[in-house]
Motif scaffolding. Structure first.
Motif, short mmCIF file in Angstrom:
data_model
loop_
_atom_site.label_atom_id
_atom_site.label_comp_id
_atom_site.label_asym_id
_atom_site.label_seq_id
_atom_site.Cartn_x
_atom_site.Cartn_y
_atom_site.Cartn_z
N ALA A 13 0.72 -1.24 -0.04
CA ALA A 13 0.00 -0.02 0.05
C ALA A 13 0.86 1.32 0.10
CB ALA A 13 -0.75 0.11 1.15
N HIS B 163 -4.44 2.31 13.74
CA HIS B 163 -4.65 1.47 12.65
C HIS B 163 -4.45 -0.14 13.02
CE1 HIS B 163 -6.02 4.56 9.73
NE2 HIS B 163 -4.70 4.92 9.75
N ALA C 285 -3.26 -2.67 4.69
CA ALA C 285 -3.90 -1.31 4.30
C ALA C 285 -4.46 -0.78 5.63
CB ALA C 285 -4.38 -1.17 3.24
N PRO C 286 -4.67 0.64 5.66
CA PRO C 286 -4.28 1.68 4.70
C PRO C 286 -2.69 2.04 5.03
CG PRO C 286 -5.56 2.68 6.36
CD PRO C 286 -5.50 1.02 6.75
N THR D 277 -0.23 5.93 4.17
CA THR D 277 -0.30 7.13 3.70
C THR D 277 1.22 7.58 3.47
OG1 THR D 277 -2.48 7.85 4.73
CG2 THR D 277 -0.83 9.42 4.08
N THR E 17 -2.86 8.59 -0.10
CA THR E 17 -3.41 7.39 0.97
C THR E 17 -3.98 5.87 -0.05
OG1 THR E 17 -3.81 8.78 2.80
CG2 THR E 17 -4.71 6.50 2.77
N THR F 136 -5.95 2.77 0.39
CA THR F 136 -6.66 2.27 1.30
C THR F 136 -7.04 0.64 1.15
OG1 THR F 136 -8.79 2.55 -0.11
CG2 THR F 136 -8.05 4.48 1.76
N THR F 137 -6.49 -0.03 0.17
CA THR F 137 -6.57 -1.34 -0.02
C THR F 137 -5.29 -1.85 -0.52
OG1 THR F 137 -7.99 -3.15 -0.69
CG2 THR F 137 -7.85 -1.26 -2.30
#
Length: 461
Positions: free
Chosen positions: A276, A371, A376-377, A379, A393, A395-396
């Motif tokens: 990611a 998190h 993921a995520p 950034t 970012t 996210t998956t």
């Protein structure tokens, strides 16, 4: 103590696996299995060329044994469990193999099913179904796990059960012996993330050990060895000793609804915990115009789990390739320097490139304890020397079910893998493999695989 009257999970799975193999699988499940076998065999071609894999293959060959099953990377035949071991190592060596959530079912299960299929002269369709059901078992078991990660390599632990299930089906064991094969896996299932943390070759060996153990479990069950019935739910079973799980998530519509369809194909040959963040940096740099000298700082915000596996210091001296696969700092540096991270970029010479060190010094990782995501995520914030900051970012997981690789990306991946052995013939090799897979379920004997791309022995048109 009162006798246990309801079927335990291993007993239930013995019945369900046998029933599903007997009645056949939905077309979409078989197509998913075909797609995953293709990816597995492609990455195994590239993995087979690694020096450590060659050393293990030669050790296995020297140990000898019945010439039952093929080692994919050459003309050698060894006992089925040993072929599963070597081929799973080939498929997992470069961390390029398919991924379902946080486990790699197919490197383990496809290698095991293929080896056993050859040893018993199974049909191509039987091997295809065994791959589908064995991988599905690993996916279901992984999806059912709850609670914090303790440090087990869950894919290796659970992959043993998938390998055993696939092997038992191909050996045509009755349901009670399939249950014993699964129960015997409790005594074999292992794998620790310490190998990831220390960035050592044992990490890539763990799926291979799981494949061998799963095949051995099926062979032992066939020989009459018995196993705990409550291998999963018993007081000292898998779920109480390793990690809690939900039986309903394993059993719900098993053989009807297939979780393996949600297995992703990896975009980069590195730990999925990095993907990611790597894609986030790619997204920032893709439009062009930013030069390496313009970059003052790269900051990646990741989860604690990501940090555990790929957040360590960049220290490539002991094993450059493994460091390249398990260092997020290196992956980000490679993308900043070269614009890509493929097989060439995890070669030792690329990891040791003097230009990398200066970029790594500009990379900072920030752990966001809020998190809980494993893949993921992530950034990435890029700060330029001008003071401008650009943030993106993801996210998956790239390549996962929510963000699948394009046909062009998959073609590049497979050509890259095939080119490790024969750059000039890579397109022909990939095309032949795809043609064989299209005819796989028409083969009378999986041992006729080499001819399946043309007019070899099969069931006809």
């Amino acid at each position: 103590m009162a006798a246990h009257t309801d079927p335990t999970l291993s007993q239930w799975l013995g019945d369900r696996l046998a029933s599903a193999a007997r009645t056949g699988l939905p077309a979409d499940a078989l197509e998913s299995a075909r797609r995953l076998i293709l990816d597995t065999r492609m990455v195994a071609w590239a993995g087979a060329a690694q020096p450590d894999v060659i050393a293990v293959r030669e050790l296995t060959w020297r140990n000898g044994g019945a010439a039952q099953s093929s080692i994919w990377s050459g003309p050698w035949k060894v006992p089925a469990a040993e072929a599963a071991f070597v081929n799973a190592l080939c498929a997992s060596a470069l961390d390029y193999d398919s991924l379902h959530a946080n486990v790699h079912p197919d490197a383990i299960v496809a290698a095991s099913a293929w080896a056993v299929g050859e040893s018993v002269h199974a049909t191509g369709r039987e091997v295809l179904q065994a791959c589908a059901l064995g991988s599905e078992l690993v996916c279901r078991l992984a999806d059912a796990v709850s609670g914090p990660q303790k440090g087990w390599t869950i894919g290796a632990v659970l992959g043993t059960f998938g390998a055993a299930g696939a092997a038992a089906l191909l050996m045509r064991l009755p349901p009670e012996q399939i249950a014993h094969a699964l129960g015997l896996c409790l005594s074999m299932a292992a794998g620790s993330q310490q190998a990831n943390v220390e960035q050592v070759l044992a990490k890539r060996l763990q799926p291979a050990l799981a494949a061998r153990a799963g095949v051995q479990a099926a062979l032992l069950a066939q020989a009459g060895m018995t196993a705990p019935a409550q291998a999963f739910e018993g007081p000292f079973g898998l779920w109480n000793l390793y990690f809690p799980s939900d039986r309903e998530r394993v059993s719900d519509q098993f053989g009807v609804r297939f979780s393996l369809r949600e297995t992703g194909l990896k975009k980069y040959p590195v730990c999925a915990c990095s993907h990611a963040a790597l894609d986030a940096l790619h997204a920032i740099l893709r439009p062009g115009g930013i030069q390496l000298d313009d970059i003052a700082r790269i900051e990646a915000q990741i989860s604690p789990f990501m940090d555990r596996l790929v957040g360590g210091a960049f220290s490539p001296a002991s094993n450059p390739q493994v460091t390249g696969q398990f260092s997020l700092r290196y992956g980000l540096a490679s993308i900043a320097l070269r614009g890509r991270l493929g097989l060439a970029e995890i070669a030792p010479a690329a990891v040791l490139d003097p230009g990398i060190a200066g970029i790594v010094d500009r990379i900072h990782l920030a752990v966001d304890t809020r998190h809980t995501g494993e893949l993921a995520p992530a950034t990435v914030r890029l700060t330029l020397r001008s003071g401008q900051a650009i943030e993106h970012t993801v996210t998956t997981m790239p390549g996962g079910p929510a963000a699948p690789m394009s046909a062009a990306e998959l073609e590049r991946k497979y050509l890259e893998c095939a080119a490790v052995h024969a750059a000039e013939n890579a397109p022909a090799l990939v095309a032949a493999e795809i043609a064989r897979l299209a005819r796989m379920d028409r083969l009378d004997d999986i041992n006729h695989w080499t001819a399946a791309g043309n007019t070899g022995p099969d069931r006809g048109a």
